[in-house]
Scaffold this motif. Structure first.
Motif, PDB file in Angstrom:
ATOM      1  N   VAL A  54       1.031 -45.441  15.427  1.00 44.11           N
ATOM      2  CA  VAL A  54       0.682 -46.849  15.589  1.00 44.11           C
ATOM      3  C   VAL A  54       0.822 -47.197  17.066  1.00 44.11           C
ATOM      4  N   LEU A  55      -0.214 -47.795  17.625  1.00 47.24           N
ATOM      5  CA  LEU A  55      -0.144 -48.236  19.016  1.00 47.24           C
ATOM      6  C   LEU A  55       0.038 -49.748  19.059  1.00 47.24           C
ATOM      7  N   PHE A 116       7.443 -44.361  21.871  1.00 53.64           N
ATOM      8  CA  PHE A 116       7.107 -44.146  23.282  1.00 53.64           C
ATOM      9  C   PHE A 116       6.827 -45.481  23.945  1.00 53.64           C
ATOM     10  N   ASP A 117       7.705 -45.838  24.869  1.00 54.53           N
ATOM     11  CA  ASP A 117       7.484 -47.048  25.645  1.00 54.53           C
ATOM     12  C   ASP A 117       6.612 -46.677  26.837  1.00 54.53           C
ATOM     13  N   GLU A 118       5.893 -47.633  27.386  1.00 55.89           N
ATOM     14  CA  GLU A 118       5.020 -47.393  28.538  1.00 55.89           C
ATOM     15  C   GLU A 118       4.137 -46.168  28.313  1.00 55.89           C
ATOM     16  N   ALA A 119       3.467 -46.193  27.179  1.00 53.67           N
ATOM     17  CA  ALA A 119       2.670 -45.040  26.763  1.00 53.67           C
ATOM     18  C   ALA A 119       1.529 -44.735  27.732  1.00 53.67           C
ATOM     19  N   ASP A 120       1.096 -45.724  28.487  1.00 59.69           N
ATOM     20  CA  ASP A 120      -0.002 -45.473  29.424  1.00 59.69           C
ATOM     21  C   ASP A 120       0.399 -44.457  30.498  1.00 59.69           C
ATOM     22  N   ASN A 165       1.530 -52.201  27.839  1.00 62.47           N
ATOM     23  CA  ASN A 165       1.009 -53.501  28.289  1.00 62.47           C
ATOM     24  C   ASN A 165      -0.408 -53.328  28.803  1.00 62.47           C
ATOM     25  N   ARG A 166      -0.841 -52.071  28.910  1.00 64.72           N
ATOM     26  CA  ARG A 166      -2.149 -51.790  29.509  1.00 64.72           C
ATOM     27  C   ARG A 166      -2.965 -50.861  28.611  1.00 64.72           C
ATOM     28  N   PRO A 167      -3.446 -51.381  27.473  1.00 63.80           N
ATOM     29  CA  PRO A 167      -4.147 -50.517  26.518  1.00 63.80           C
ATOM     30  C   PRO A 167      -5.388 -49.857  27.107  1.00 63.80           C
ATOM     31  N   HIS A 168      -6.001 -50.509  28.105  1.00 66.73           N
ATOM     32  CA  HIS A 168      -7.233 -49.933  28.660  1.00 66.73           C
ATOM     33  C   HIS A 168      -6.952 -48.725  29.536  1.00 66.73           C
ATOM     34  N   ALA A 169      -5.676 -48.538  29.906  1.00 68.93           N
ATOM     35  CA  ALA A 169      -5.332 -47.401  30.756  1.00 68.93           C
ATOM     36  C   ALA A 169      -5.017 -46.154  29.935  1.00 68.93           C
ATOM     37  N   PHE A 180      -3.428 -42.116  16.825  1.00 68.22           N
ATOM     38  CA  PHE A 180      -3.008 -43.509  16.658  1.00 68.22           C
ATOM     39  C   PHE A 180      -4.094 -44.274  15.906  1.00 68.22           C
ATOM     40  N   ASP A 181      -4.010 -44.193  14.579  1.00 69.84           N
ATOM     41  CA  ASP A 181      -5.047 -44.784  13.740  1.00 69.84           C
ATOM     42  C   ASP A 181      -4.932 -46.290  13.622  1.00 69.84           C
ATOM     43  N   LEU A 182      -3.741 -46.793  13.891  1.00 77.09           N
ATOM     44  CA  LEU A 182      -3.543 -48.234  13.773  1.00 77.09           C
ATOM     45  C   LEU A 182      -3.208 -48.791  15.146  1.00 77.09           C
ATOM     46  N   VAL A 183      -3.998 -49.741  15.595  1.00 82.01           N
ATOM     47  CA  VAL A 183      -3.780 -50.367  16.900  1.00 82.01           C
ATOM     48  C   VAL A 183      -3.497 -51.841  16.653  1.00 82.01           C
ATOM     49  N   LEU A 184      -2.321 -52.289  17.036  1.00 82.76           N
ATOM     50  CA  LEU A 184      -1.926 -53.667  16.736  1.00 82.76           C
ATOM     51  C   LEU A 184      -1.609 -54.436  18.014  1.00 82.76           C
ATOM     52  N   TYR A 185      -2.162 -55.619  18.108  1.00 85.34           N
ATOM     53  CA  TYR A 185      -1.878 -56.497  19.235  1.00 85.34           C
ATOM     54  C   TYR A 185      -0.630 -57.329  18.917  1.00 85.34           C
TER      55      TYR A 185
END
Ligand code: ATP
Length: 271
Positions: A54-55, A116-120, A165-169, A180-185
């Motif tokens: 999960v992201l 995992f924190d700061e996954a980017d 904090n930066r999903p686009h990265a 990561f099949d589930l992406v939650l805001y």
């Protein structure tokens, strides 16, 4: 909690009730993290393979880490956490080794939640074929992470949560099916959420009868959960500064605290 070289393993003691607002999100996490661990037999009976990852994404200080801990606690799972930035900063090869070791520990301690924190920083976007031909630290960490996640197929009772904090990265490979099949805001709190957060963080405080948390919630637009926690602490400190033998924290102390603090969020982050 015992801390070993960047890995934190603890039986998390944060509960869903410690998180204000986010009702829908909590329900989704219960189903994605708690159910596969607590009701593994039901999943097996119906032939459903639970998701592995999960992201969580959203602005800082809005409870991504706390949600991961609460999910682990509710599932009675061991909680392992690693910081992407820390892995990235290690000497060549050390980050990958730590990553592999942590997956190994999580398997042994299953059911486990691996956070995992700061996954980017662990899985930065790859910029197709770099000219030097060198494999960068980020690429090596990412491929190790992908290998480990793909290997989870055989293991049961391990769920990987990642926050950014930066999903686009983040590299798109992480979002392929089976990863990561589930992406939650995770949004910043609205007024009702802020009210609940203020209640939670004043639960153990002695409050004067003139304290109006509803009004305070209205007046803290753009405050994150972390900001609100700071506000409550600061109100308590204001009371102590006024009188170290104070019997309670009153409205005026919250006013003083509010006047001294600025919200972390900006309008563009919430719209
Ligand atoms: P970062 O991206 O900076 O790691 P995060 O989104 O993971 O932030 P947390 O570390 O979970 O945020 O939250 C920071 C602090 O703010 C925590 O100590 C938590 O108690 C408090 N907090 C944040 N959101 C909430 C909430 N919804 N309810 C109660 N407390 C909250």
């Amino acid at each position: 909690p015992s801390i070993t070289r960047g890995v934190t393993k603890e039986l998390s003691i944060v509960t869903w009730d410690d998180i204000g607002g986010l009702k829908d999100l909590k329900r989704k996490l219960q189903q994605a993290v708690e159910w596969p661990i607590k009701h593994a037999n039901s999943f097996a009976r119906l032939g459903i393979s639970p998701i592995r990852g999960v992201l969580l994404h959203g602005p800082p200080g809005c409870s991504k880490t706390t949600l991961a801990k609460a999910a682990a606690h509710a599932a009675q799972a061991s909680f392992f956490s690693l910081s992407g930035a820390e892995l990235y900063s290690k000497y060549v090869g050390e980050g990958e080794a730590l990553l592999r070791r942590t997956f190994q520990k999580a398997r042994l301690a299953a059911p486990s939640v691996l956070f995992f924190d700061e996954a980017d920083a662990i899985a930065p976007k790859r910029h197709g074929g770099n000219s030097s031909g060198n494999v960068t630290v980020g690429e090596r960490l990412l491929s190790t992470l992908l290998t480990e996640m793909d290997g989870l197929e055989l293991a049961t009772g391990i769920i990987v949560l990642a926050a950014t904090n930066r999903p686009h990265a983040i590299d798109a490979a992480l979002l392929r099916p089976g990863r990561f099949d589930l992406v939650l805001y995770v949004p910043p709190p609205d007024a009702e959420g802020r009210r609940e957060i203020l209640r939670i963080h004043t639960r153990k405080m002695k409050l004067g009868t003139d304290v109006d948390l509803d009004l305070m919630a209205e007046r803290t637009d753009l405050f994150t959960g972390a900001d609100l926690q700071g506000l409550c602490r600061e109100a308590g400190m204001a009371a102590l500064r006024e009188d170290i033998a104070a019997d309670a924290v009153y409205d005026r102390h919250f006013q003083i605290a509010r006047a001294s603090l600025r919200p972390s969020l900006t309008r563009s982050m919430v719209e």
